[in-house]
Design an enzyme around this catalytic site. Structure first.
Site, mmCIF file in Angstrom:
data_model
loop_
_atom_site.group_PDB
_atom_site.id
_atom_site.type_symbol
_atom_site.label_atom_id
_atom_site.label_comp_id
_atom_site.label_asym_id
_atom_site.label_seq_id
_atom_site.Cartn_x
_atom_site.Cartn_y
_atom_site.Cartn_z
ATOM 1 N N GLY A 76 2.597 -3.902 0.921
ATOM 2 C CA GLY A 76 2.516 -4.708 -0.287
ATOM 3 C C GLY A 76 2.971 -6.135 -0.024
ATOM 4 O O GLY A 76 3.789 -6.385 0.859
ATOM 5 N N GLY A 150 -6.433 2.678 -1.576
ATOM 6 C CA GLY A 150 -6.664 1.782 -0.459
ATOM 7 C C GLY A 150 -6.476 2.559 0.827
ATOM 8 O O GLY A 150 -6.700 3.772 0.889
ATOM 9 N N ARG A 173 -8.605 0.128 -8.482
ATOM 10 C CA ARG A 173 -8.829 -0.951 -9.447
ATOM 11 C C ARG A 173 -10.274 -0.959 -9.939
ATOM 12 O O ARG A 173 -10.542 -1.196 -11.107
ATOM 13 C CB ARG A 173 -8.490 -2.288 -8.801
ATOM 14 C CG ARG A 173 -8.646 -3.485 -9.718
ATOM 15 C CD ARG A 173 -8.155 -4.746 -9.048
ATOM 16 N NE ARG A 173 -8.849 -4.980 -7.768
ATOM 17 C CZ ARG A 173 -8.574 -5.978 -6.950
ATOM 18 N NH1 ARG A 173 -7.593 -6.825 -7.256
ATOM 19 N NH2 ARG A 173 -9.231 -6.134 -5.830
ATOM 20 N N ASP A 255 10.001 7.893 -3.852
ATOM 21 C CA ASP A 255 10.522 7.129 -2.713
ATOM 22 C C ASP A 255 10.932 5.738 -3.149
ATOM 23 O O ASP A 255 11.632 5.038 -2.423
ATOM 24 C CB ASP A 255 9.468 7.033 -1.602
ATOM 25 C CG ASP A 255 10.007 6.343 -0.361
ATOM 26 O OD1 ASP A 255 11.108 6.728 0.089
ATOM 27 O OD2 ASP A 255 9.354 5.418 0.156
ATOM 28 N N HIS A 279 13.384 4.752 -0.340
ATOM 29 C CA HIS A 279 12.334 3.825 0.098
ATOM 30 C C HIS A 279 12.182 3.858 1.625
ATOM 31 O O HIS A 279 12.397 2.870 2.313
ATOM 32 C CB HIS A 279 12.626 2.396 -0.381
ATOM 33 C CG HIS A 279 11.394 1.535 -0.419
ATOM 34 N ND1 HIS A 279 11.285 0.430 -1.223
ATOM 35 C CD2 HIS A 279 10.208 1.610 0.262
ATOM 36 C CE1 HIS A 279 10.103 -0.138 -1.055
ATOM 37 N NE2 HIS A 279 9.427 0.565 -0.149
ATOM 38 N N GLY A 281 9.268 5.145 3.183
ATOM 39 C CA GLY A 281 7.884 5.415 3.544
ATOM 40 C C GLY A 281 7.456 4.715 4.820
ATOM 41 O O GLY A 281 6.680 5.260 5.613
#
Length: 320
Positions: A76, A150, A173, A255, A279, A281
């Site tokens: 991200g 994605g 999206r 997560d 967190h 991942g």
């Protein structure tokens, strides 16, 4: 003047860096207070430090008056987007597609299986020396909905295949068709949510997805369904989620949380049916080799004036 490249990994540890730029190591320190390795105005390529506080990652942006590329090492780019006004026009912002897919997908499956099969309960029982058997939900024959299709969403589906799920539905999206089947638009969520036994969130954090899993979203999930979030904490409305898990109607495996880090005493820690990982991942043994390969490839393209990979936007361009 030779262009500077700021790297959060020592340059001598990265094989394949092209000749030409001056490579400088800068990982931000703890809060961005680490002294800059050189004049930021001479930095042409800024690779954002990984696993550092937000303040450290974005601290140089307003000083990089000559930067041409900002390369994140995260899937991200929301942290950098929050400071987009600090970046001069014409800068290419690239993400780390190809680095985190395997690790994040592994964790999504780990959280899903651990929650369904009651692994946290087994660990607690082991600590007490108790043998607690019984029936638990399986992933086999279940319907799974992946929200955010994605590269990470696709990697999650790759790993679902051997588990003999009944059906995988995909949402992104915009609608499109893949080799595995259709990808539905976000507008189709109200019709898809009631059919899913497991809902896995893998979507980027954008204006459209902030609070996406709110009260209405969660209310449409079937009784006993599991929500798995490997996206970003603010994709889920924490207050609405607490209402559902505290009632026992839904379960969750997270997560990422909002707020993050989750502070001591927060009700999510003790909420029934909630499994939390901090967190993790991306940070696995797979990260460093893949990050190094990405940086070497991107910098080779940069030096040779070839198109970069993973360009998410160019600052100053309409829509950026």
């Amino acid at each position: 003047m030779t262009a500077d490249v700021w790297l959060p990994i020592p340059p001598d540890e990265i094989e394949g860096l092209p000749e030409g730029p001056r490579y400088l190591f800068w990982d931000g320190g703890e809060n961005g207070e680490q002294e800059y390795p050189a004049d930021p105005a001479h930095c042409a390529f800024y690779a954002v430090p990984y696993l550092k506080p937000h303040a450290a990652r974005v601290a140089p942006l307003k000083h990089l008056s000559g930067v041409r590329v900002v390369q994140t090492l995260t899937a991200g780019i929301d942290d950098v987007l929050s400071r987009l006004s600090d970046i001069r026009p014409g800068v290419q912002l690239c993400n780390a597609r190809g680095v985190h897919e395997a690790s994040t997908a592994e964790l999504a499956l780990t959280l899903t299986l651990a929650s369904l099969r009651g692994i946290p309960d087994f660990v607690r029982a082991q600590d007490r020396g108790e043998w607690k058997s019984g029936f638990r939900p399986a992933l086999a024959d279940r319907n799974v909905l992946i929200v955010g299709y994605g590269s990470i969403g696709a990697a999650i589906e790759d790993r679902l295949v051997p588990f003999e799920v009944a059906r995988v539905a995909r949402v992104a999206r915009s609608a499109r068709t893949t080799e595995r089947g259709p990808v539905h638009p976000l507008a189709d969520l109200p019709a898809l949510l009631p059919e899913a036994d497991v809902v896995i969130l893998a979507t980027p954090l954008t204006d459209a997805t902030r609070g996406l899993a709110g009260a209405d979203f969660l209310a449409r999930m079937k009784d006993g369904a599991l929500l798995v979030n490997v996206a970003r904490g603010p994709v889920v409305d924490t207050k609405a989620l607490l209402t559902e898990v505290e009632s026992g109607r839904l379960r969750a495996a997270l997560d990422v949380t909002d707020p993050e880090p989750l502070p001591p005493g927060h009700p999510l820690w003790q909420a029934p049916g909630v499994l939390i990982s901090p967190h993790v991942g991306g940070p696995t043994s797979a990260f460093l080799p893949r990050a190094k390969r990405l940086l070497a490839d991107q910098l080779t393209r940069f030096v040779n004036q070839e198109p970069l990979r993973n360009v998410m936007l160019t600052t100053g361009v309409s829509g950026a």
